[in-house]
Design an enzyme around this catalytic site. Structure first.
Site, PDB file in Angstrom:
ATOM      1  N   GLU A  26      11.890  32.490 -24.888  1.00 52.94           N
ATOM      2  CA  GLU A  26      11.934  31.110 -24.811  1.00 52.94           C
ATOM      3  C   GLU A  26      13.226  30.570 -25.064  1.00 52.94           C
ATOM      4  O   GLU A  26      13.599  29.536 -23.883  1.00 52.94           O
ATOM      5  CB  GLU A  26      11.175  30.470 -26.166  1.00 52.94           C
ATOM      6  CG  GLU A  26      10.975  28.954 -26.006  1.00 52.94           C
ATOM      7  CD  GLU A  26      11.165  28.522 -27.662  1.00 52.94           C
ATOM      8  OE1 GLU A  26      12.081  27.433 -27.768  1.00 52.94           O
ATOM      9  OE2 GLU A  26      10.363  28.729 -28.301  1.00 52.94           O
ATOM     10  N   HIS A  27      14.129  31.233 -25.594  1.00 53.04           N
ATOM     11  CA  HIS A  27      15.630  30.626 -25.631  1.00 53.04           C
ATOM     12  C   HIS A  27      16.135  31.060 -24.288  1.00 53.04           C
ATOM     13  O   HIS A  27      16.815  30.048 -23.514  1.00 53.04           O
ATOM     14  CB  HIS A  27      16.198  31.233 -26.757  1.00 53.04           C
ATOM     15  CG  HIS A  27      16.182  30.521 -27.941  1.00 53.04           C
ATOM     16  ND1 HIS A  27      17.275  30.143 -28.502  1.00 53.04           N
ATOM     17  CD2 HIS A  27      15.086  30.283 -28.866  1.00 53.04           C
ATOM     18  CE1 HIS A  27      16.838  29.574 -29.759  1.00 53.04           C
ATOM     19  NE2 HIS A  27      15.622  29.791 -29.914  1.00 53.04           N
ATOM     20  N   HIS A  66       9.739  34.368 -28.928  1.00 52.71           N
ATOM     21  CA  HIS A  66      10.764  33.274 -29.300  1.00 52.71           C
ATOM     22  C   HIS A  66      11.801  33.468 -28.722  1.00 52.71           C
ATOM     23  O   HIS A  66      12.528  32.453 -28.177  1.00 52.71           O
ATOM     24  CB  HIS A  66      10.652  33.060 -30.810  1.00 52.71           C
ATOM     25  CG  HIS A  66      11.912  32.011 -31.376  1.00 52.71           C
ATOM     26  ND1 HIS A  66      12.967  32.258 -32.028  1.00 52.71           N
ATOM     27  CD2 HIS A  66      11.853  30.823 -31.198  1.00 52.71           C
ATOM     28  CE1 HIS A  66      13.696  31.492 -32.186  1.00 52.71           C
ATOM     29  NE2 HIS A  66      12.984  30.329 -31.666  1.00 52.71           N
ATOM     30  N   GLU A 103      19.486  30.688 -36.344  1.00 54.30           N
ATOM     31  CA  GLU A 103      18.406  30.079 -36.807  1.00 54.30           C
ATOM     32  C   GLU A 103      17.271  30.491 -37.740  1.00 54.30           C
ATOM     33  O   GLU A 103      16.966  29.668 -38.681  1.00 54.30           O
ATOM     34  CB  GLU A 103      17.722  29.688 -35.260  1.00 54.30           C
ATOM     35  CG  GLU A 103      16.404  28.887 -35.453  1.00 54.30           C
ATOM     36  CD  GLU A 103      15.507  29.068 -34.044  1.00 54.30           C
ATOM     37  OE1 GLU A 103      14.621  28.263 -33.996  1.00 54.30           O
ATOM     38  OE2 GLU A 103      16.024  29.484 -33.166  1.00 54.30           O
TER      39      GLU A 103
END
Length: 464
Positions: free
Chosen positions: A75-76, A72, A152
């Site tokens: 991905e950022h 994840h 987040e």
């Protein structure tokens, strides 16, 4: 992405059901580049638009202890620039060309997508090919994004009692299987990731021979292949090591946990370990479709058993549902979850759900119930094929978990072949205490009234 549709939409689709199920379906073409990149193109000429998606075979279920959340996090970082394009340039270029883009990470995949006017497809290919092998990982940008991800996590998990309970629930249900880790990662792991960790992860998994390029829209397959070859053909493959088996150890008894957090309402989760399509031998694959029908019998519209019996009937539940995904890469859970109605307890709701499970085991489902679920599946299939994006999602997911896009066209047929006896058989075989984990969320007083927001306890995909 929620694949369920409302009962109103099902009624609206009644007229559509008179059309052939393949009315919206176009021909699928498969190609492979010399460097191992697979290209799957599905023609859909209803509008001059195209959806392009790149799916990498890597997600949280590939991660080891201490490295959770790295898929994840990467991905950022994929939007932070390459040697050719600076930070934010990818998104700016797509927007300037009238398109939209984003990405999402799941347990079994990381995917990136663009939706554009058909003549702009080459722009998406150029940009995706560039960042597939030429990503620039900067320490300053990484530290900044690390804080973004931690925030987040705070907003989507730490401050959401149902999501937090579900995280604890998954960590209890699995002893050593990789689905025990949250997609976003554990807080300490996120904090201690390094730029070198991300570089190694990127170099290992982000390669043409570990990716599927999916294109759905108003395109010519041969020209699309030529375009893909132009932009992706020169990229070098990686040495992808075979995955080591990470089979979950056998569960030998029911597992239970109680989570106490500040919350407005109590919450119950019950999960049974079940197989998925990819984990079953060919001769037993019907079990996955039978489990999907079973979930539909319980939770598939206003006339489904859980809603009609526990919400409207006995009024023991304020909300209740069932969830099962036959397209996961590894065996997963069939989950029942809900909130008790005012004046009722978590114990009462659990007992009611157990009673519904017992009925599935002792009494065959009725022909009317089977017909309802199968009609809904037909309606959903037609509705989903009306979306180019969702067609691409199905293809990319099936390819990434190793089933192949051909399973997409088999789903409706296989569901229609499921019998009452098969539903009863899988209920007896898999919905047993030795496979069950139960979690209670017992609310503590709220310090202050939270801002109203939607909350789901069972999300497993993180969108940038």
């Amino acid at each position: 992405m929620d694949t369920k549709i409302s009962s109103n939409r099902i009624r609206w689709l009644g007229a559509v059901l008179l059309l052939p199920a393949l009315a919206f379906a176009g021909k699928v073409h498969e190609f492979k580049l010399d460097n191992g990149l697979k290209l799957v193109v599905k023609e859909d000429h209803r509008a001059p638009v195209v959806v392009s998606q790149v799916w990498y075979k890597v997600g949280s279920s590939y991660e080891s202890e201490g490295m959770t959340g790295i898929s994840h996090m990467l991905e950022h970082m994929m939007f932070k620039g390459t040697e050719k394009y600076g930070p934010g340039e990818f998104s700016r270029i797509i927007a300037e060309n009238g398109g939209r883009e984003n990405a999402f990470t799941g347990a079994d995949y990381t995917a990136y997508f663009e939706s554009l006017e058909r003549s702009r497809l080459g722009i998406a290919f150029e940009l995706e090919a560039d960042r597939m092998r030429n990503l620039r990982l900067d320490e300053k940008e990484f530290r900044k994004e690390q804080q973004v991800v931690l925030e987040e996590r705070r907003l989507r998990t730490e401050d959401q009692p149902r999501a937090k309970t579900y995280e604890y629930f998954m960590a209890t249900a699995y002893t050593n299987g990789p689905y025990r880790h949250p997609v976003i990662g554990w807080p300490s792991d996120i904090e201690h990731l390094t730029l070198d960790d991300l570089k190694a992860w990127y170099e290992r998994w982000y390669a043409p021979n570990n990716a599927t390029l999916v294109v759905v829209g108003d395109v010519d397959p041969k020209r699309t292949f030529a375009l893909a070859k132009r932009w992706f053909g020169a990229l070098k493959p990686s040495a992808i090591p075979p995955l080591k088996p990470r089979a979950e150890v056998e569960q030998v008894g029911e597992r239970r946990l109680t989570v106490r957090l500040p919350a407005e309402l109590p919450y119950l989760i019950m999960g049974y370990k079940v197989p998925v399509l990819a984990s079953l031998p060919k001769e037993r694959r019907w079990e996955a479709y039978a489990l999907a029908v079973l979930a539909g019998i319980l939770d598939g519209g206003e006339s489904a058993r859980l809603t009609s019996r526990l919400i409207r009937g006995r009024q023991v539940a304020a909300s209740v549902g069932a969830n099962y995904d036959l397209y996961d890469r590894l065996p997963n859970l069939l989950v029942l979850e809900g909130t008790p109605a005012q004046g009722h307890t978590l114990v009462e709701l659990e007992q009611s759900l157990r009673a519904e499970v017992e009925k599935l085991q002792t009494e065959p489902v009725t022909p009317e119930e089977l017909a309802r679920v199968k009609t809904q599946v037909t309606a959903e299939t037609v509705y989903e094929r009306d979306s180019m994006f969702y067609q691409a999602m199905q293809i990319g997911l099936l390819e990434t978990v190793g089933l192949g896009w051909q399973r997409m066209d088999e789903y409706e047929e296989q569901i229609h072949q499921v019998t009452a006896a098969q539903v009863q058989e899988v209920a007896r075989k898999y919905l047993i205490p030795e496979r069950l984990t139960v979690a209670y969320l017992e609310p503590l007083p709220l310090a202050k009234k939270p801002k109203p927001k939607s909350e789901s306890g069972m999300g497993d995909k993180y969108v940038r």
